[in-house]
Design a protein around this motif. Structure first.
Motif, PDB file in Angstrom:
ATOM      1  N   SER A   1      -8.534   0.983  -4.267  1.00 19.50           N
ATOM      2  CA  SER A   1      -9.215  -0.262  -3.917  1.00 19.50           C
ATOM      3  C   SER A   1     -10.668  -0.301  -4.124  1.00 19.50           C
ATOM      4  O   SER A   1     -11.082  -1.368  -3.985  1.00 19.50           O
ATOM      5  CB  SER A   1      -8.465  -0.496  -2.419  1.00 19.50           C
ATOM      6  OG  SER A   1      -9.048   0.632  -1.568  1.00 19.50           O
TER       7      SER A   1
ATOM      8  N   THR B   1      -5.197  -6.809  -8.732  1.00 20.62           N
ATOM      9  CA  THR B   1      -4.117  -7.124  -7.918  1.00 20.62           C
ATOM     10  C   THR B   1      -4.154  -8.661  -7.420  1.00 20.62           C
ATOM     11  O   THR B   1      -3.315  -8.985  -6.557  1.00 20.62           O
ATOM     12  CB  THR B   1      -4.411  -6.058  -6.657  1.00 20.62           C
ATOM     13  OG1 THR B   1      -5.759  -6.440  -6.063  1.00 20.62           O
ATOM     14  CG2 THR B   1      -4.436  -4.728  -6.855  1.00 20.62           C
TER      15      THR B   1
ATOM     16  N   VAL C   1      -2.110   0.013  -4.246  1.00 12.39           N
ATOM     17  CA  VAL C   1      -1.128  -0.507  -4.017  1.00 12.39           C
ATOM     18  C   VAL C   1       0.010  -0.244  -5.298  1.00 12.39           C
ATOM     19  O   VAL C   1      -0.384   0.129  -6.417  1.00 12.39           O
ATOM     20  CB  VAL C   1      -1.395  -2.017  -3.939  1.00 12.39           C
ATOM     21  CG1 VAL C   1      -2.101  -2.391  -2.795  1.00 12.39           C
ATOM     22  CG2 VAL C   1      -1.892  -2.595  -5.096  1.00 12.39           C
TER      23      VAL C   1
ATOM     24  N   ILE D   1       0.942  -1.238   0.068  1.00 12.49           N
ATOM     25  CA  ILE D   1      -0.067   0.091  -0.006  1.00 12.49           C
ATOM     26  C   ILE D   1       0.844   1.110  -0.154  1.00 12.49           C
ATOM     27  O   ILE D   1       1.801   1.421   0.839  1.00 12.49           O
ATOM     28  CB  ILE D   1      -0.992  -0.155   1.395  1.00 12.49           C
ATOM     29  CG1 ILE D   1      -1.843  -1.103   1.268  1.00 12.49           C
ATOM     30  CG2 ILE D   1      -1.591   1.385   1.300  1.00 12.49           C
ATOM     31  CD1 ILE D   1      -2.553  -1.434   2.171  1.00 12.49           C
TER      32      ILE D   1
ATOM     33  N   VAL E   1      -2.607  -7.818  -1.468  1.00 13.49           N
ATOM     34  CA  VAL E   1      -2.289  -6.422  -0.899  1.00 13.49           C
ATOM     35  C   VAL E   1      -1.409  -7.015   0.391  1.00 13.49           C
ATOM     36  O   VAL E   1      -1.806  -7.798   1.173  1.00 13.49           O
ATOM     37  CB  VAL E   1      -3.587  -5.830  -0.400  1.00 13.49           C
ATOM     38  CG1 VAL E   1      -3.190  -4.737   0.581  1.00 13.49           C
ATOM     39  CG2 VAL E   1      -4.326  -5.475  -1.359  1.00 13.49           C
TER      40      VAL E   1
ATOM     41  N   HIS F   1      -7.220  -2.865   5.994  1.00 10.65           N
ATOM     42  CA  HIS F   1      -7.862  -3.861   4.903  1.00 10.65           C
ATOM     43  C   HIS F   1      -7.904  -5.155   5.723  1.00 10.65           C
ATOM     44  O   HIS F   1      -7.109  -5.726   6.255  1.00 10.65           O
ATOM     45  CB  HIS F   1      -6.658  -3.804   3.886  1.00 10.65           C
ATOM     46  CG  HIS F   1      -6.669  -4.754   2.887  1.00 10.65           C
ATOM     47  ND1 HIS F   1      -7.915  -4.801   1.842  1.00 10.65           N
ATOM     48  CD2 HIS F   1      -6.122  -6.019   2.569  1.00 10.65           C
ATOM     49  CE1 HIS F   1      -7.535  -5.908   1.106  1.00 10.65           C
ATOM     50  NE2 HIS F   1      -6.617  -6.714   1.297  1.00 10.65           N
TER      51      HIS F   1
END
Ligand code: FES
Length: 680
Positions: free
Chosen positions: A451, A460, A444, A428, A465, A515
């Motif tokens: 996101s 991603t 990211v 991130i 992540v 997250h």
């Protein structure tokens, strides 16, 4: 009135009269025009290309006829048929002057060409490397006049290039005889002469005319990371860059813990020296193989590093740097053979240059930042902050420059942070938190989507992540402060205080959920109270260092701020200011310089004149010692608040207003305290 033709060179404007038949290269040399040549005018190298111009030149007061230069000769014809000469070009060593002429020297034919950096700060590097190639024809041995091959090579260099004082290190001496014979007594030599060297050193020798490229490595040896640029020594181009973690981390994360390791463990310094040299060897090897060049083509290395890294690289016990008065073994710049550092993935006779240190805590990396950013030439008061495990700060202008270092620790580089990681795909790097809902969104590395954008998941999927890198940590902490999740003292509020279930109780403290992909087998990333403390310590050290320099300079504010460092280019000025990493300044006056220390290393690699200049500049920079300065502690304590306990941020206030909060229930702050909504 001279009857000889007038020869005018552009862009230099140098002019002179020469007899008909004078080669252009000869005229250029006599006038001191910067025209390259490796083969010494033998028509082999093509480095001497020029572009004659024809017609009326009222500005110069000449008319140039089509016959102002001799017709193409056989050497040019041959070169053109084999290699191709660009249209309108002539070989300066072959074309001779026949009449008045205006001759342009294209930039690629100039030895000291200017290279414009494409990075954030536009500046030019004047190419002036210490290593050059020369083609030379050597007399064959004669039994009746016995001399060594090296002595005849030296005599030929003196006669054909005017270069005296040749020394041959053992690796070159060993190959001298077979190469001379293979080249039938014509060879190309790579000669190195530093700005303080009394002699030219033979770095390599090739049979015949050798057109191969020669390279150098500019290395920023940091406590946490080692970054290297592989540069073409003819034009300064970076043909490869790479970074690795400094393997000394296993002996201690910051400088002082490495000094302690050396103090506590006999032979510990040698262990660390061996580890870092091995890492540099593997960095050189991988850069060479990626660029498809031979390690032997790397003929020079320039190092910039802080004093502890400096001593450990050189194999000097850093113990004196761990205690007052922090004496360096030497603060001067150093030039020596790479073999002294057991560097075996470069040319066996490669040379090393290490920039001078400013003082016991302010090293060659700070000198490199000064070389790249030139605070000593600035009209306005500039603060340059090189963010790293050990931050270097420079403050000043044309009249005076001050420097200090500040032990920020590795938090800004992702270490000591629960979900911290190095900048790599999946990390991130940007964060925004909605001030009303406290919901975050982020980006990211390796993906341009936020996101909450459709398609973020699939985009991603390969990297996932994985954690938070340095710039992401700065943003998330600043965003938490702006969104009212974090109070001025750095406490994360409870779910009730903040009004968000993302604030999770962790016993006596709280963390913020950034997250959570654990349901799908992914990572759960939180920012903990411990993370906030680590960032507070790091940023307070940085700010206190800056304040100390401002005290010493007698200023209350600065005109502009330059953020440098491996990830300096990625730091958002607004977030850095909200966090209180840097003093208040107009936001549009906070700029990034990328890896300025690395750039300084590159400049020194490309220019011996720059080496001379930085040695002179370093002597003028006044060092401020943070470790023994009582005000540092006072500044540090006040700077622990976010953004600051006492200093105002009027420029920041014009852009946003931070909520006033106190989540410390012990001190009566209670349920969220008073709050004002962030304005943007
Ligand atoms: Fe080498 Fe002209 S100087 S080709």
């Amino acid at each position: 009135m001279p009857s000889q033709p007038l020869v005018i060179f552009t862009p230099s404007g140098k002019r002179g009269h020469f007899p008909v038949g004078t080669p252009v290269l000869t005229a250029a040399r006599q006038l001191g025009v910067d025209l390259d040549s490796v083969c010494g005018g033998r028509g082999i190298c093509s480095k001497c290309q020029v572009s004659p111009s024809f017609g009326e030149f009222p500005k110069h007061g000449v008319t140039v006829g089509q016959d102002a230069l001799s017709p193409w000769n056989a050497v040019e014809e041959r070169y053109d048929s084999i290699r191709g000469l660009p249209k309108g070009r002539r070989l300066g060593c072959q074309a001779t002057v026949q009449g008045d002429v205006v001759i342009d020297v294209p930039s690629e034919s100039q030895v000291h060409r200017q290279v414009v950096r494409k990075e954030a700060t536009l500046r030019t590097i004047v190419m002036d490397p210490a290593t050059h190639l020369y083609y030379v024809e050597v007399a064959e041995p004669d039994m009746h006049e016995p001399t060594g091959d090296l002595e005849r090579l030296a005599a030929a260099l003196e006669a054909q290039w005017g270069i005296g004082g040749i020394v041959a290190p053992m690796p070159v001496l060993r190959k001298l005889q077979p190469v001379l014979r293979k080249g039938k007594w014509a060879v190309t030599v790579a000669l190195n002469k530093g700005h303080r060297d009394p002699v030219h050193r033979l770095i390599d020798i090739y049979p015949g005319f050798h057109e191969g490229r020669i390279y150098g490595l500019a290395i920023d040896l940091g406590s946490t990371t080692i970054a290297a640029h592989l540069c073409d020594l003819r034009n300064g181009n970076v043909i490869g860059s790479a970074g690795v973690m400094n393997p000394q981390i296993r002996f201690g994360e910051d400088l002082m813990s490495r000094v302690s390791y050396a103090m506590m463990n006999p032979g510990g310094d040698v262990e660390m020296t061996t580890a870092v040299r091995a890492a540099i060897n593997s960095l050189a090897q991988s850069l060479a193989s990626e660029a498809a060049i031979w390690p032997e083509q790397i003929m020079e290395l320039v190092f910039v590093c802080n004093p502890v890294m400096h001593h450990l690289l050189l194999g000097i016990d850093p113990v004196e740097l761990g205690q007052a008065p922090f004496a360096l073994a030497t603060s001067n710049s150093l030039s020596f053979d790479a073999s002294e550092l057991a560097l075996d993935q470069v040319n066996a006779a490669a040379r090393v240059f290490v920039l001078p240190c400013i003082a016991g805590h302010v090293g060659a990396d700070a000198a490199a930042v000064a070389l790249a950013e030139e605070p000593d030439k600035s009209d306005d008061m500039v603060l340059i902050v090189d963010v790293g495990t050990n931050a270097e700060l420079l403050l000043g202008n044309k009249s005076r420059v001050l420097a200090c270092s500040s032990p920020t620790g590795p938090a800004f580089e992702g270490a000591q942070i629960s979900a911290g990681q190095r900048a790599a795909p999946g990390a991130i790097e940007r964060v925004e938190i909605d001030a009303l809902t406290k919901t975050p969104r982020f980006k990211v590395i390796g993906c341009d989507l936020w996101s909450d954008d459709p398609g973020f998941g699939p985009a991603t999927a390969a990297t996932g992540v994985t954690g938070i890198c340095g710039s992401g940590i700065i943003e998330v902490v600043a965003e938490m402060r702006m969104a009212g999740i974090l109070d001025q003292r750095g406490l994360i509020g409870s779910a009730e205080q903040v009004g968000s279930a993302r604030c999770i109780s962790e016993g006596r403290t709280h963390s913020y959920l950034l997250h959570d992909a654990s349901a799908e087998g992914g990572n759960r990333i939180t920012v903990t109270q411990g993370d906030i403390r680590a960032i507070q310590l790091a940023k307070a050290a940085l700010y206190a260092g800056a304040r100390l320099l401002m005290d010493e300079m007698g200023v209350q504010s600065v005109d502009r701020i330059v953020l440098a460092g491996a990830f300096g280019a990625h730091i958002s000025p607004k977030h850095a200011m909200v966090l209180g990493m840097i003093p208040d300044a107009p936001l549009d006056k906070v700029t990034s310089a990328g890896n300025a220390a690395g750039t300084g290393a590159r400049i020194a690699l490309c220019s011996v004149e720059a080496r001379r200049a930085i040695e002179a500049t370093v002597r003028q920079i006044h060092k401020v010692e943070t470790a023994i300065e009582p005000r540092f502690q006072e500044h540090f304590v006040n700077a622990s608040a976010i953004p600051h306990a006492t200093d105002g941020f009027p420029n920041l206030d014009q852009v946003l207003r931070l909520p006033e909060l106190n989540f410390n229930t012990q001190s009566g702050g209670g349920e969220g305290g008073r709050r004002r909504r962030a304005r943007d």
